[in-house]
Motif scaffolding. Sequence first.
Motif, short mmCIF file in Angstrom:
data_model
loop_
_atom_site.label_atom_id
_atom_site.label_comp_id
_atom_site.label_asym_id
_atom_site.label_seq_id
_atom_site.Cartn_x
_atom_site.Cartn_y
_atom_site.Cartn_z
N ARG A 157 0.86 -1.18 0.00
CA ARG A 157 0.00 0.00 0.00
C ARG A 157 0.89 1.24 0.00
O ARG A 157 1.23 1.79 1.05
N VAL A 158 1.31 1.65 -1.17
CA VAL A 158 2.20 2.78 -1.30
C VAL A 158 1.58 3.77 -2.27
O VAL A 158 1.26 3.42 -3.42
N ASP A 159 1.42 5.00 -1.83
CA ASP A 159 0.88 6.07 -2.68
C ASP A 159 -0.46 5.65 -3.29
O ASP A 159 -0.70 5.81 -4.49
N GLU A 160 -1.34 5.07 -2.44
CA GLU A 160 -2.69 4.63 -2.83
C GLU A 160 -2.66 3.53 -3.90
O GLU A 160 -3.60 3.38 -4.67
N ARG A 161 -1.59 2.78 -3.97
CA ARG A 161 -1.47 1.69 -4.93
C ARG A 161 -1.60 0.35 -4.21
O ARG A 161 -0.95 0.13 -3.19
N ASN A 162 -2.43 -0.55 -4.75
CA ASN A 162 -2.64 -1.85 -4.11
C ASN A 162 -2.37 -3.00 -5.08
O ASN A 162 -3.04 -4.04 -5.04
N TYR A 163 -1.39 -2.84 -5.94
CA TYR A 163 -1.06 -3.89 -6.90
C TYR A 163 0.46 -3.96 -7.07
O TYR A 163 1.19 -3.01 -6.81
N ASN A 164 0.91 -5.13 -7.52
CA ASN A 164 2.32 -5.36 -7.83
C ASN A 164 2.52 -5.33 -9.34
O ASN A 164 1.75 -5.96 -10.08
N PHE A 196 5.04 -12.67 -12.13
CA PHE A 196 6.18 -12.67 -11.23
C PHE A 196 6.61 -11.23 -10.94
O PHE A 196 6.85 -10.44 -11.86
N THR A 197 6.71 -10.92 -9.66
CA THR A 197 7.22 -9.62 -9.22
C THR A 197 8.62 -9.83 -8.67
O THR A 197 8.80 -10.49 -7.63
N TRP A 198 9.62 -9.28 -9.35
CA TRP A 198 11.02 -9.58 -9.03
C TRP A 198 11.66 -8.55 -8.11
O TRP A 198 12.43 -8.91 -7.21
N ARG A 221 7.68 -8.88 -3.29
CA ARG A 221 8.30 -10.01 -3.98
C ARG A 221 7.34 -11.20 -3.92
O ARG A 221 7.04 -11.73 -2.85
N SER A 222 6.87 -11.65 -5.10
CA SER A 222 5.81 -12.66 -5.10
C SER A 222 5.66 -13.26 -6.48
O SER A 222 6.21 -12.78 -7.47
N ARG A 223 4.88 -14.34 -6.53
CA ARG A 223 4.41 -14.91 -7.79
C ARG A 223 2.92 -15.18 -7.64
O ARG A 223 2.47 -15.77 -6.65
N ALA A 224 2.16 -14.75 -8.62
CA ALA A 224 0.71 -14.87 -8.56
C ALA A 224 0.22 -15.76 -9.69
O ALA A 224 0.67 -15.65 -10.83
N TYR A 256 3.94 -15.13 -1.44
CA TYR A 256 4.80 -14.01 -1.07
C TYR A 256 6.10 -14.51 -0.45
O TYR A 256 6.14 -15.56 0.20
N LYS A 257 7.16 -13.73 -0.63
CA LYS A 257 8.45 -14.08 -0.05
C LYS A 257 8.51 -13.78 1.44
O LYS A 257 9.05 -14.57 2.23
N TYR A 258 7.94 -12.62 1.86
CA TYR A 258 8.05 -12.20 3.24
C TYR A 258 6.72 -12.24 4.00
O TYR A 258 6.71 -11.99 5.20
N TYR A 259 5.62 -12.53 3.31
CA TYR A 259 4.32 -12.49 3.96
C TYR A 259 3.59 -13.82 3.78
O TYR A 259 4.01 -14.70 3.01
N GLU A 260 2.48 -13.92 4.45
CA GLU A 260 1.66 -15.13 4.36
C GLU A 260 1.01 -15.22 2.98
O GLU A 260 0.55 -14.22 2.43
#
Length: 278
Positions: A157-164, A196-198, A221-224, A256-260
């Motif tokens: 959640r950065v600068d009203e953004r909710n996507y990778n 993939f978010t690298w 950092r994730s793969r969806a 996610y790499k760092y989250y659930e």
Amino acid sequence: MPPVSVEVSAGIRILELQDDIFDQGIGFGSEVRIEYGDKFEADRGTPYDYFSIQTNLNIQASQPVLGELSIIGRIAGKELLEKEKQTLSTGLYQHFDYYDSDTISDISLKTPYKFCTPASFGGGLFYRNETFKRGYIEGAFHLNGILLGAALSDYYRVDERNYNLANGLSTKFSFNYSSFNRKIQIGIHSQTYYMFTWKDYPEQMDWENFNPKTLNAQGDRSRAQLYHTSFRMDYRLRKNLYLTGNFSSYVRRTYYKYYENVYSSTSESKLMLTYWFK
């Protein structure tokens, strides 16, 4: 003049989120489907001599007006098989896909799905068979590389953004049956996206003391993995007027790499009237 087909549908839309709890919303839904050119005449060599557009517009509490926009355009093509009642063509296609939803109600406060692929290219196959007695079948398959895409993030959640931001691969498959008099039409469509978010941000990020305008990160950092499947049936009531039933499923798995990790399943049902202009 290339053939042009336009279908306009409008009716009731039900959106259901099946997660830890059940959430449901009812509203008005509409679809517009446009097809320009002949998908099987692929030897003309003119870019975008064939393209299709699918858009969904909704009037439903808390939901965005534009729920879907999908465009496929042929850049180059080649006919592989051309018989009296069977046709097979291949080609290079450009794709644009956009799917959007918002929280259905205060029950879940979760966004069901949100993803897009504004820059996607790949190969495709189209097949048509009219050897059956009562009707014909059509099929299509696409394999694409996603140069630029985006998928819903559950944490970023950065600068009203909710996507990778992401890139990856996608596949599309469709199968359609129609009686020769178009009395009954049945369609099954399946789309799969691997995103993939690298490039992420430091794990110990000081979120209270940073400038969001200078954060150089794609997101978490994730793969969806995103799966969209739809089943549609049209029954002709009179000349160009149809009763349409449409059921869609949206399944999302994000690792996610760092989250659930997150799993989400959403379904959409529509009962509409469709008018076919041709």
